[in-house]
Write an enzyme that holds these catalytic residues in place. Structure first.
Site, PDB file in Angstrom:
ATOM      1  N   HIS A   1     -67.892  12.410  38.677  1.00 36.80           N
ATOM      2  CA  HIS A   1     -67.114  12.811  37.837  1.00 36.80           C
ATOM      3  C   HIS A   1     -66.005  11.765  37.337  1.00 36.80           C
ATOM      4  O   HIS A   1     -65.177  11.419  38.163  1.00 36.80           O
ATOM      5  CB  HIS A   1     -66.163  14.479  38.184  1.00 36.80           C
ATOM      6  CG  HIS A   1     -67.200  14.856  38.472  1.00 36.80           C
ATOM      7  ND1 HIS A   1     -67.555  15.561  39.342  1.00 36.80           N
ATOM      8  CD2 HIS A   1     -68.023  15.764  37.980  1.00 36.80           C
ATOM      9  CE1 HIS A   1     -68.886  16.148  39.435  1.00 36.80           C
ATOM     10  NE2 HIS A   1     -69.116  16.575  37.797  1.00 36.80           N
TER      11      HIS A   1
ATOM     12  N   HIS B   1     -70.196  13.928  33.374  1.00 37.20           N
ATOM     13  CA  HIS B   1     -70.381  14.284  34.609  1.00 37.20           C
ATOM     14  C   HIS B   1     -72.027  13.360  34.880  1.00 37.20           C
ATOM     15  O   HIS B   1     -72.649  14.055  33.711  1.00 37.20           O
ATOM     16  CB  HIS B   1     -70.924  16.230  34.879  1.00 37.20           C
ATOM     17  CG  HIS B   1     -70.259  16.291  34.560  1.00 37.20           C
ATOM     18  ND1 HIS B   1     -69.550  17.871  34.991  1.00 37.20           N
ATOM     19  CD2 HIS B   1     -69.681  17.515  33.354  1.00 37.20           C
ATOM     20  CE1 HIS B   1     -68.629  18.459  35.091  1.00 37.20           C
ATOM     21  NE2 HIS B   1     -68.279  18.334  33.994  1.00 37.20           N
TER      22      HIS B   1
ATOM     23  N   LYS C   1     -75.183  17.263  25.978  1.00 35.69           N
ATOM     24  CA  LYS C   1     -75.655  16.839  27.654  1.00 35.69           C
ATOM     25  C   LYS C   1     -77.284  15.686  27.216  1.00 35.69           C
ATOM     26  O   LYS C   1     -77.276  15.653  26.064  1.00 35.69           O
ATOM     27  CB  LYS C   1     -75.962  17.781  28.472  1.00 35.69           C
ATOM     28  CG  LYS C   1     -77.495  18.349  28.381  1.00 35.69           C
ATOM     29  CD  LYS C   1     -77.454  19.234  29.755  1.00 35.69           C
ATOM     30  CE  LYS C   1     -78.955  20.430  29.548  1.00 35.69           C
ATOM     31  NZ  LYS C   1     -79.871  20.016  29.711  1.00 35.69           N
TER      32      LYS C   1
ATOM     33  N   CYS D   1     -68.181  19.683  40.783  1.00 33.84           N
ATOM     34  CA  CYS D   1     -67.186  19.683  40.029  1.00 33.84           C
ATOM     35  C   CYS D   1     -65.853  20.027  40.108  1.00 33.84           C
ATOM     36  O   CYS D   1     -64.897  19.770  40.027  1.00 33.84           O
ATOM     37  CB  CYS D   1     -67.095  20.028  38.477  1.00 33.84           C
ATOM     38  SG  CYS D   1     -69.821  19.437  38.215  1.00 33.84           S
TER      39      CYS D   1
ATOM     40  N   ARG E   1     -78.147  26.675  46.232  1.00 29.82           N
ATOM     41  CA  ARG E   1     -78.459  27.004  45.158  1.00 29.82           C
ATOM     42  C   ARG E   1     -80.029  27.752  45.178  1.00 29.82           C
ATOM     43  O   ARG E   1     -81.078  27.356  45.756  1.00 29.82           O
ATOM     44  CB  ARG E   1     -78.720  25.881  43.341  1.00 29.82           C
ATOM     45  CG  ARG E   1     -77.531  25.655  43.052  1.00 29.82           C
ATOM     46  CD  ARG E   1     -78.213  24.728  41.827  1.00 29.82           C
ATOM     47  NE  ARG E   1     -77.315  23.827  41.766  1.00 29.82           N
ATOM     48  CZ  ARG E   1     -77.482  22.723  40.851  1.00 29.82           C
ATOM     49  NH1 ARG E   1     -78.218  22.682  39.976  1.00 29.82           N
ATOM     50  NH2 ARG E   1     -76.151  22.161  40.924  1.00 29.82           N
TER      51      ARG E   1
ATOM     52  N   GLN F   1     -76.677  15.667  45.946  1.00 30.31           N
ATOM     53  CA  GLN F   1     -76.895  15.534  44.897  1.00 30.31           C
ATOM     54  C   GLN F   1     -75.516  13.591  44.202  1.00 30.31           C
ATOM     55  O   GLN F   1     -74.858  13.555  45.260  1.00 30.31           O
ATOM     56  CB  GLN F   1     -75.856  15.879  43.789  1.00 30.31           C
ATOM     57  CG  GLN F   1     -76.625  17.439  42.887  1.00 30.31           C
ATOM     58  CD  GLN F   1     -76.344  18.105  42.240  1.00 30.31           C
ATOM     59  OE1 GLN F   1     -74.706  18.727  42.207  1.00 30.31           O
ATOM     60  NE2 GLN F   1     -76.586  18.632  41.099  1.00 30.31           N
TER      61      GLN F   1
ATOM     62  N   ASP G   1     -73.667  12.514  43.445  1.00 31.92           N
ATOM     63  CA  ASP G   1     -72.662  13.341  41.959  1.00 31.92           C
ATOM     64  C   ASP G   1     -71.323  11.975  41.612  1.00 31.92           C
ATOM     65  O   ASP G   1     -71.208  11.231  42.634  1.00 31.92           O
ATOM     66  CB  ASP G   1     -72.152  14.483  42.738  1.00 31.92           C
ATOM     67  CG  ASP G   1     -72.091  15.391  40.963  1.00 31.92           C
ATOM     68  OD1 ASP G   1     -72.107  14.629  39.664  1.00 31.92           O
ATOM     69  OD2 ASP G   1     -71.942  16.581  41.402  1.00 31.92           O
TER      70      ASP G   1
HETATM   71 ZN    ZN Z   1     -70.275  18.437  37.346  1.00 39.29          ZN
END
Ligand code: ZN
Ligand code: ZN
Length: 620
Positions: A355, A485, A439, A304, A333, A351, A353
């Protein structure tokens, strides 16, 4: 047995029954080993456990003995009787019975209250959980000779306990503290009916056969090397095909949905993570920093903040929004080594991912599109059983999350409306939201019913403050940006683990690492087999890398053996070629499920695979 005509139990009735089964098991253990001392024994998902200090180390044979004793006691129809006692009398009583752990629990209850007990022992069933101060009286449940400190409630009689099976024995430190004595934790499964128990046991067996760690090795999908490090899977060629095809799928879907793709680096200055709030709070979930030019750099735990930097690199007007930025982003992580497991729990992951930067008035529509994207993926992959889990903050404690409750409520309404409009099933979970916005987790089930949390989506209205994300409105003024997200295909690692179980390694043609294998019947067919192989290798199949993923098996082995080998590798198509096929320019097609399609012209086979791949069809 009365189980057949039992009605469907509610979730709380089921937990009550499972908790009663824990008491029944302890009662049976007490009869078999009168010196047994008991820790805690709560109901859990699919069953129950009890932590016990026994004079013997339990063996698998003991489980049968205990189970038999449980049945005996169950059929005696013993009542669960409740007794209330002042806490000091209770301590004296448990002391008399030699139940040192119960005495310790009671003393803790007396001094600190039940919340502390629940937190320390993982058992919320000892007394009502909301007493944060000391407790003055407690309740016990008596079943035959067995008496247990317990808030209840329970079934009325042991005969109401459904079908159960003792599953395994594990070690568990008393009060979860490794300085304390290790007790034996005995797990049982319990369901309302024998049918449900059998279904669960079948599912466990099937999950073992489909275990992604086992199949991942057999099918050459990934490997974990000691020299690289735990939790850092290496993708082998077959696994890399899975990743490439999934990534291609997401690129196509995202392009259609108006995303742009971006790329960001793996290491970043500490400063960015102070801005995002990862530092100092999440430091222990991040890898230790490295020092470069006297500055601290971290491996990135999330994409992010980087994406936000791309947003910030140019000014944006209301006309630019929504702006959708997508990346298969590699993140790292820190996970405790004991928590690592195959591809499910790793330290490095890629990921799916993205945004989405939008105006408030666009947020609902954008969230809805994200939900629809999920359902398209699920339909394609034959995932029929899924729901959304909507995490909301406890409205009474909103200031715990943020001091602008009205923004929270606004954001929740946006998400809720999008969920309602999507028509997809969802549940609401209170008091669980992430600190920067409501979320949604998508919970999906594999064909054998194992539930996975793969994808988390958030509506973030705080990034605008932390990062100064704004756009210029029609009014010429600056307005806050909402950020969604999303990562529908989760991390490659976890999603592939799911898919391996879901398909039992028999992937549809478009995903199959090897799509076809050419098998000559005898040596004299090798030349034609090679021609077939080359034609297919160069065929116009729209895979992530154009051309069919084909192999030629010209080893000096029997045809049967080669077919068997290909079936074990779950290769969709086996193309057997002999005299007839060579003469006719054909291949004899066998499917991995043993179905024999007979001989077909080579170009017909190419057309068949082409069609399957274009449609990403589950059929062979
Ligand atoms: Zn994010
Ligand atoms: Zn109990």
């Amino acid at each position: 047995m009365s189980q057949k005509n039992e009605k469907q139990l509610s979730e709380s009735e089921l937990m009550q029954m499972r908790h009663s089964a824990a008491h029944l098991m302890a009662a049976a253990v007490q009869q078999l080993w009168p010196d047994a001392r008991f820790g805690v024994g709560p109901a859990v998902k699919n069953g129950f456990y009890y932590d016990m200090d026994l004079p013997v180390q339990l063996t698998p044979e003991d489980l049968g003995k205990i189970e038999q004793k449980m049945r005996e006691l169950k059929n005696k129809k013993l009542p669960f009787e409740r007794v209330e006692l002042p806490v000091d009398d209770a301590i004296a009583e448990m002391d008399k019975r030699g139940q040192a752990y119960k005495v310790e629990l009671l003393q803790l209850l007396k001094e600190k209250g039940s919340t502390a007990v629940a937190k320390e022992t993982g058992d919320a069933d000892v007394v009502d959980t909301d007493s944060s101060g000391g407790v003055t009286s407690v309740s016990f449940y008596k079943t035959g000779d067995f008496v247990d400190l317990c808030r209840g409630p329970h079934v009325n009689s042991t005969v109401q306990i459904g079908a159960f099976k003792l599953m395994n024995i594990a070690g568990a430190y008393w009060r979860g503290n490794e300085k304390n004595k290790q007790l034996q934790r005995l797990y049982g499964a319990a369901f309302a009916t024998k049918e449900e128990l059998d279904q669960y046991l079948w599912q466990l067996e099937e999950a073992k056969k489909r275990d992604h760690r086992k199949l991942g090795q057999e099918l050459d999908i990934f490997v974990i090397s000691d020299e690289v490090g735990p939790g850092l899977p290496l993708w082998m060629p077959n696994g890399t095909v899975l990743r490439d095809e999934l990534e291609r799928l997401s690129k196509e879907e995202e392009r259609r949905d108006g995303y742009y793709r971006i790329s960001t680096p793996n290491i970043t200055k500490a400063q960015l993570y102070y801005r995002s709030g990862h530092l100092p709070f999440y430091r222990e979930d991040m890898y230790a920093p490295m020092i470069i030019d006297d500055e601290e750099y971290f491996l990135k735990p999330m994409n992010c903040p980087h994406h936000h930097q791309i947003y910030l690199a140019r000014p944006h007007s209301y006309r630019d929004l929504p702006l959708r930025l997508a990346e298969y982003g590699q993140v790292y992580r820190y996970e405790q080594s004991g928590a690592l497991s195959g591809l499910m729990r790793v330290r490095g992951m890629a990921q799916n991912d993205a945004h989405i930067y939008c105006r408030y008035d666009q947020a609902k529509e954008e969230f809805l599109r994200v939900m629809n994207l999920h359902s398209r993926y699920y339909k394609l992959l034959g995932i029929d059983d899924y729901y959304m889990r909507f995490s909301k903050p406890d409205l009474n404690k909103l200031d715990k999350y943020v001091n602008e409750p009205e923004k929270w409520i606004e954001a929740m309404n946006v998400v809720k409306e999008a969920m309602d409009e999507s028509g997809l099933p969802y549940i609401e979970a209170e008091g669980e939201a992430a600190f920067y916005g409501p979320k949604i987790d998508f919970m999906i089930k594999s064909v054998i019913g194992t539930e996975y949390a793969i994808s988390t989506n958030q509506l973030d209205f705080l990034a605008t403050e932390r990062f100064g994300l704004v756009y210029t409105g029609e009014d010429g003024k600056e307005h806050p940006v909402y950020v969604i997200h999303r990562a529908p295909l989760g991390s490659h690692e976890r999603f592939v683990a799911f898919l391996i179980e879901h398909f039992a390694g028999a992937f549809p043609t478009w995903l199959a690492p090897v799509q076809a294998v050419v098998i000559p019947i005898a040596d004299r067919h090798n030349e034609y087999a090679r021609k077939v192989y080359e034609t297919l290798f160069n065929a116009d199949i729209p895979n992530a890398i154009n051309g069919m993923r084909v192999e030629l098996d010209d080893a000096r082995e029997s045809m049967q053996k080669k077919i068997r080998k290909a079936q074990l590798q779950k290769i969709p198509y086996m193309l057997v070629v002999g005299d007839k096929e060579a003469e006719q320019g054909a291949v004899a097609v066998r499917l991995r499920n043993n179905q024999d399609l007979g001989s077909m012209p080579l170009d017909e086979f190419v057309a068949r695979v082409h069609e399957r791949v274009v449609k990403r069809s589950p059929e062979l």
